[in-house]
Design a protein around this motif. Structure first.
Motif, short mmCIF file in Angstrom:
data_model
loop_
_atom_site.label_atom_id
_atom_site.label_comp_id
_atom_site.label_asym_id
_atom_site.label_seq_id
_atom_site.Cartn_x
_atom_site.Cartn_y
_atom_site.Cartn_z
N UNK A 153 5.84 -19.25 -4.72
CA UNK A 153 6.20 -19.74 -3.35
C UNK A 153 5.28 -19.03 -2.48
N UNK A 154 5.16 -17.61 -2.58
CA UNK A 154 4.39 -16.84 -1.61
C UNK A 154 3.09 -17.64 -1.25
N UNK A 155 2.38 -17.92 -2.59
CA UNK A 155 0.98 -18.55 -2.59
C UNK A 155 1.10 -19.80 -1.43
N UNK A 156 2.01 -20.58 -1.58
CA UNK A 156 2.15 -21.68 -0.79
C UNK A 156 2.56 -21.31 0.91
N UNK A 157 3.01 -20.34 1.02
CA UNK A 157 3.14 -19.70 2.23
C UNK A 157 1.94 -18.95 2.99
N UNK A 158 1.13 -18.75 2.11
CA UNK A 158 -0.16 -18.09 2.40
C UNK A 158 0.00 -16.51 2.65
N UNK A 159 0.88 -16.09 1.75
CA UNK A 159 0.96 -14.55 1.52
C UNK A 159 0.19 -13.84 0.64
N UNK A 160 -0.51 -12.88 1.01
CA UNK A 160 -1.23 -11.96 0.33
C UNK A 160 -0.42 -10.86 -0.55
N UNK A 161 -0.15 -11.18 -1.81
CA UNK A 161 0.73 -10.49 -2.58
C UNK A 161 0.17 -9.71 -3.74
N UNK A 162 0.05 -8.48 -3.63
CA UNK A 162 -0.55 -7.92 -5.05
C UNK A 162 0.59 -7.16 -6.03
N UNK A 163 0.16 -7.08 -7.14
CA UNK A 163 1.39 -6.51 -8.16
C UNK A 163 0.64 -5.42 -8.73
N UNK A 164 1.53 -4.44 -9.13
CA UNK A 164 0.96 -3.20 -9.84
C UNK A 164 2.43 -2.76 -10.36
N UNK A 165 1.92 -2.50 -11.89
CA UNK A 165 2.91 -1.93 -12.89
C UNK A 165 2.81 -0.60 -12.53
N UNK A 166 3.90 -0.01 -13.01
CA UNK A 166 4.35 1.46 -12.72
C UNK A 166 4.83 2.10 -14.40
N UNK A 167 4.09 2.87 -14.80
CA UNK A 167 4.56 3.56 -15.95
C UNK A 167 5.68 4.22 -15.86
N UNK A 168 6.16 4.71 -16.92
CA UNK A 168 7.40 5.67 -16.84
C UNK A 168 6.69 7.03 -16.43
N UNK A 169 5.54 7.50 -16.58
CA UNK A 169 5.07 8.76 -16.18
C UNK A 169 4.43 8.55 -14.81
N UNK A 170 5.23 8.43 -13.80
CA UNK A 170 5.01 8.15 -12.44
C UNK A 170 3.82 8.91 -11.83
N UNK A 171 3.83 10.41 -12.00
CA UNK A 171 3.06 11.47 -11.57
C UNK A 171 1.53 11.03 -12.12
N UNK A 172 1.53 10.47 -13.60
CA UNK A 172 0.24 10.16 -13.79
C UNK A 172 -0.38 9.02 -13.10
N UNK A 173 0.38 7.98 -12.70
CA UNK A 173 -0.07 7.07 -11.95
C UNK A 173 -0.81 7.33 -10.59
N UNK A 174 -0.19 8.23 -9.92
CA UNK A 174 -0.66 8.64 -8.55
C UNK A 174 -2.04 9.72 -9.07
N UNK A 175 -2.07 10.37 -10.03
CA UNK A 175 -3.17 11.23 -10.40
C UNK A 175 -4.42 10.20 -10.65
N UNK A 176 -4.06 9.26 -11.39
CA UNK A 176 -5.26 8.23 -11.72
C UNK A 176 -5.61 7.74 -10.47
N UNK A 177 -4.71 7.25 -9.60
CA UNK A 177 -5.35 6.61 -8.22
C UNK A 177 -6.39 7.76 -7.37
N UNK A 178 -6.08 8.94 -7.41
CA UNK A 178 -6.83 10.05 -6.77
C UNK A 178 -8.08 10.16 -7.68
N UNK A 179 -8.01 9.97 -8.98
CA UNK A 179 -9.15 10.32 -9.67
C UNK A 179 -10.14 9.06 -9.69
N UNK A 180 -9.81 7.95 -9.51
CA UNK A 180 -10.65 6.59 -9.75
C UNK A 180 -11.02 6.16 -8.32
N UNK A 181 -10.30 6.35 -7.27
CA UNK A 181 -10.70 5.86 -6.05
C UNK A 181 -11.30 6.96 -5.00
N UNK A 182 -12.31 6.31 -4.34
CA UNK A 182 -12.87 7.10 -3.31
C UNK A 182 -11.96 7.04 -1.98
#
Length: 982
Positions: free
Chosen positions: A179-208
């Motif tokens: 439905x979002x695609x038909x409405x022209x929405x820009x939707x991103x999906x991201x999975x969050x592991x149980x270890x939430x702190x590791x998710x944010x650490x990976x973001x800072x390590x991988x992204x400029x």
């Protein structure tokens, strides 16, 4: 192997009217088994659904997400013999059980559980081979995707990101992404592991740095599909890593989230927070809340104050309602006489045939509908329960409370979104804002004012004064219009609302103002300001008119008693006359005297008893008569006091209890109004210990309200003024009607306790609600109340109320009978006196000679002296003067002498002359003096024969002293008919 089956068959035959239900729960769902047992217990304690029939049950526990074990336990339950199967499992076990129950034709009520508090995803079931699915989804399908699409469209989001936990089934978002695609929405999906702190650490390590900045901009609009605990950790980490900003707006969606979890999420977030969760209908009245279709629910489950209810999951509530749904279906099967006995099925054998009563039982369940803990439940929408409602909560900011949570809107499967999600922060004023206001005429809240041709319609009233005061303080303007249907607002069968509430839901008005009462049902669809006037239900009726009965003092005795009393008087008179004997000469024993004595004793007046009662028999008669009169007078006094007291209390209606106990005064209210629904809820509640409201509802709702209830308030007020009718309506409205009545013939009564109030109704999520509530000035409201409800208006209601409570004085028209009796007695006396005068005049005129001659007093003088010469030697007349009237002389017998007169009637005393009163005409000369002869008596053989005109002439009494003179004979009158005036 055959012995257990034989035992089961014998048990089924011995309990052919028992209802057996099988249940399968997961081992980690501790509350499921408790709620199931509690539902069975409530049905056993209440005989209003299944009456004398009993429900048996068997519960099996399985490991989570173990479909093979679920099928084994289900086969064992079918082997024992069940009518239906209830399960609370995950999607994997439910899919396996669906195939088994479709093959065995066993109705299957399925409640989907969410694992570890994560949001649900829709279960994927295989289609049934014969096209008839025996699995019914008691918990409604997942509708989070529809709510999210509505919210995103309302907030005008074009680009955002969705975070979901690893336990969440991503397939549940497939329809949302499409439905979002038909409405022209820009939707991103991201999975969050149980270890939430590791998710944010990976973001800072991988992204400029540039990528982190773009990612931070993406995080400004985010949707979280997580468990409450996972969402709290995620928000905390985002704030700690500076990825969340003050202008961020995050939406948290989960059907099962508690108030405590919501507060944790709001206070841990940095920007704006919106929460979506499922809600259930809440009845404010405990008695109504704990009753469903005349079925009593345990207070552990229906009272929000109980801590047990707060600890339950949504699946637990649907489990309880599923048992109620099955019990309702069993009852209707017995009522329709379409019962099929249970059969023992062996699902492990290929030759086993399905249950022949399965389709009939499934059809009965699908056609049923109940009202339970979760609201309405039925399976008419493709084999699933479609009744679901969500609330959308949001953070608000104020100078007083800081960050707070309030309801912004609601969403349900029938009406969709109800409310506004736009972020409006109004701190102090509303300058430049023009509001569209819907209203309804209701005196004295809103009334039409004198309008000028060509100008907008003007209104006045208490509510208009409140609105004008708020407009002056806040600086807004408004356009006001009347609602078309003339209704305040009630829910229709299709789920929509009419009246003022419908105008707000349809967003045709910003707010509604009139005599709108704040009710829980209305609060679920619109917002209300703080109450500005208390509300209670009053009784409007005509003032009781005193019945004019001039002879009300005769009311203590009926006609027969008065007749007997009247007959007793002549009987007593007759007895007195017969027993009088020979009274002394001074006591009259004539009929006239007897009647006078009896009447005097009856009214406790009259002569001395020793002068009246001359014989023993007469004393007995009069003693009995006195006892009779004592009892009659005492009974009359007591009955008169009771009669006057009851007559004052007659038709005194001061409360609903008085109204329900009488049948002379009809009463009603406005049909389909809040008052009408109030009496319906109270009158149909079987838990009410007092049947007062049941009696009231019976009269109010007679013929669906068309006999005694009215279509509008003005019609009810006119009917109360015109007829013998009591109008039940808002106390403020009926009090104003009584105060301003032209004839002051109306009065009010009722309960003064207030449990509700009047308020300004606004759209759900309106930014003006808190502002309006804060700007109420109690002092100004008191002045406005005094303006429209003065303590002493045109009519004084307090005096009538005090008269009812304290009693009333005896009015003249009630006491007029006594004066009428007195007046009748006086008129009768005057008539009798006139008749006596007329009769005596005619009688004397016939007997009296034409010429009235004077007695020769000189002859009388000589006669008295001659008589005294013979007797005064023995006795001497008293020396002092003695008054003797002509009537005394005339009453003497001819043989009586003056000696007898002087000795018997006048005590002897010395020294004075004997005074003889002479009745002479006023034109005649004065009386003559007779000389006294000492020591002798005076025989006076004068009688009526010698004085024929004594009782006929109107004389003036003149005293004549008797003096001793020389004796000598008194010459006889020359004519026998010569008149005398002695």
């Amino acid at each position: 192997m055959e012995s257990p089956r034989l035992i089961v068959t014998l048990l089924l035959l011995s309990c052919c009217r028992c209802f057996s239900i099988g249940a399968i729960f997961e081992e980690n769902a501790v509350r499921d088994d408790e709620i199931f047992q509690l539902a069975i217990s409530d049905l056993s304690l209440n005989d209003d659904i299944l009456q004398s029939e009993k429900i048996t049950h068997s519960v099996k526990l399985i490991a989570p997400n173990n479909p093979f074990q679920a099928v084994q336990e289900a086969c064992e339950l079918m082997n024992q013999g069940i009518l239906a199967l209830v399960t609370s499992t995950g999607c994997a076990a439910a899919s396996a059980l669906q195939s088994l129950t479709d093959a065995m034709h066993i109705p299957h009520l399925f409640i989907q559980r969410s694992s570890d508090g994560s949001p649900r995803a829709a279960c994927q079931f295989s289609p049934s081979p014969d096209g008839e699915s025996y699995t019914l989804a008691a918990r409604p399908p997942v509708r989070i995707n529809e709510v999210l699409l509505t919210l995103v469209a309302e907030l005008h989001w074009q680009k955002f990101i969705i975070f979901y936990e690893s336990d969440y089934d991503i397939r549940g978002l497939q329809s949302f992404m499409d439905s979002g695609s038909r409405l022209g929405l820009d939707v991103s999906l991201q999975r969050v592991d149980r270890n939430v702190s590791r998710v944010f650490n990976d973001l800072f390590n991988m992204m400029r740095t540039e990528e982190l900045n773009r990612y931070r901009d993406t995080l400004r609009r985010a949707v979280l599909l997580m468990s409450p605990r996972g969402a709290q950790v995620f928000i905390h980490q985002a704030v700690e890593t500076n990825l969340a900003s003050k202008d961020s707006h995050w939406v948290y969606a989960n059907e099962e989230v508690s108030d405590a979890d919501i507060m944790e999420l709001v206070h841990s977030s940095l920007g704006r927070m919106t929460i979506i969760r499922q809600i259930f209908p809440l009845w404010r009245d405990t008695n109504v809340r704990c009753m469903r279709n005349n079925h009593r629910i345990s207070s552990l489950l229906c009272d929000p104050q109980e801590g047990y209810l707060q600890s339950l999951e949504v699946s637990n509530l649907y489990l309880y309602d599923s048992v109620l749904m099955l019990a309702n279906a069993f009852y209707r099967k017995l009522e329709d006489r379409k019962w099929h006995s249970m059969a023992s099925l062996n699902c492990m054998r290929k030759s086993t045939k399905p249950w022949n009563g399965g389709w009939s039982m499934l059809d009965t369940i699908q056609k049923g509908r109940i009202s339970g803990l979760t609201g309405l439940m039925d399976f008419r929408a493709e084999g699933s329960n479609s009744h679901v409602q969500f609330e959308i909560l949001g953070t608000s900011y104020s100078e007083t409370f800081g960050k707070d949570v309030k309801r912004l809107a609601t969403w349900d499967s029938t009406r969709g979104l109800n409310g506004s999600l736009k972020e409006n922060r109004i701190e102090s004023g509303m300058q430049g804002v023009t509001l569209k206001i819907a209203t309804l005429l209701e005196e004295p809240f809103v009334m039409a004012a004198e309008n000028i041709l060509g100008q907008p319609k003007r209104y006045k009233g208490f509510s208009i004064d409140v609105l004008d005061a708020l407009a002056k303080i806040l600086g807004f303007k408004y356009d006001i219009y009347q609602v078309g249907d003339g209704k305040y607002g009630t829910a229709l069968p299709n789920g929509s609302w009419n009246g003022l509430i419908g105008e707000l839901i349809g967003k045709r008005a910003d707010l509604a103002i009139s005599a709108i009462t704040i009710t829980p049902e209305r609060e679920s669809v619109v917002d209300f300001s703080k109450r500005y006037l208390d509300y209670s239900v009053g009784i409007l009726m005509r003032k009781s008119e005193d019945k004019i009965n001039m002879f009300s003092l005769l009311a203590p005795f009926d006609l027969a008693v008065w007749a007997c009393i009247a007959a007793a008087i002549p009987v007593a008179v007759r007895c007195q006359s017969n027993t009088a004997g020979h009274p002394t000469p001074s006591v009259s024993t004539s009929l006239q005297s007897a009647i006078w004595i009896v009447y005097g004793a009856f009214v406790q007046q009259g002569e001395r008893s020793d002068a009246i009662l001359g014989s023993v028999a007469l004393r007995i008669v009069m003693g009995s008569w006195w006892l009779f009169t004592l009892i009659v007078c005492s009974s009359y006094t007591a009955n008169l006091a009771a009669y006057l007291t009851v007559s004052r209390m007659d038709n005194a209606v001061r409360s609903f209890a008085d109204l329900s106990k009488q049948s002379d005064l009809m009463y009603g209210t406005v049909r389909d109004s809040a008052v009408y629904e109030f009496f319906r809820a109270k009158g149909t509640n079987p838990l009410e210990q007092d049947n007062m409201f049941a009696e009231l509802w019976k009269i109010v709702s007679k013929n669906n309200g068309h006999d005694n209830s009215v279509s509008g308030p003005m019609e009810g007020i006119k009917k109360a003024k015109r007829d013998s009718y009591a109008f039940l309506w808002d106390m403020a409205v009926v009090e104003y009607a009584a105060l301003t009545d032209d004839d002051c013939t109306l009065t009010i009564a009722g309960n003064s306790l207030s449990t509700r109030g009047y308020g300004i109704a606004l759209q759900h999520g309106s930014p003006y609600r808190d502002l309006f509530s804060q700007k109420y000035a109690q002092g100004d409201l008191d002045i406005l109340k005094q303006k429209w409800w003065p303590k002493k208006g045109r009519c004084d209601l307090q005096s009538h109320a005090d008269a009812q409570l304290e009693g009333r004085a005896l009015h003249l028209h009630s006491f007029a009978g006594v004066f009428c009796i007195l007046a009748a007695g006086l008129l009768l006396a005057l008539l009798v006196a006139a008749l006596e005068t007329w009769w005596n005049s005619n009688h004397c005129r016939r007997e009296q000679p034409k010429e009235d001659k004077e007695v020769n007093l000189e002859q009388v003088h000589h006669r008295l002296n001659s008589l005294l010469d013979d007797d005064l030697a023995h006795k001497q007349l008293p020396g002092q003067s003695m008054e003797i009237s002509a009537l005394d002389i005339g009453s003497m017998q001819p043989s009586q002498s003056l000696e007898a007169l002087s000795v018997r009637d006048y005590p002897p005393h010395r020294g004075g002359p004997l005074s003889v009163t002479s009745f002479l005409q006023e034109s005649r000369g004065p009386g003559r003096t007779l000389g006294a002869v000492g020591g002798r008596t005076l025989p006076l053989p004068l009688s009526s024969a010698t004085m024929p005109s004594i009782r006929c002439k109107h004389r003036t009494p003149m005293p004549m002293s008797y003096q001793p003179v020389p004796g000598g004979p008194i010459p006889e009158a020359s004519e026998p008919s010569h008149g005398t005036s002695i």
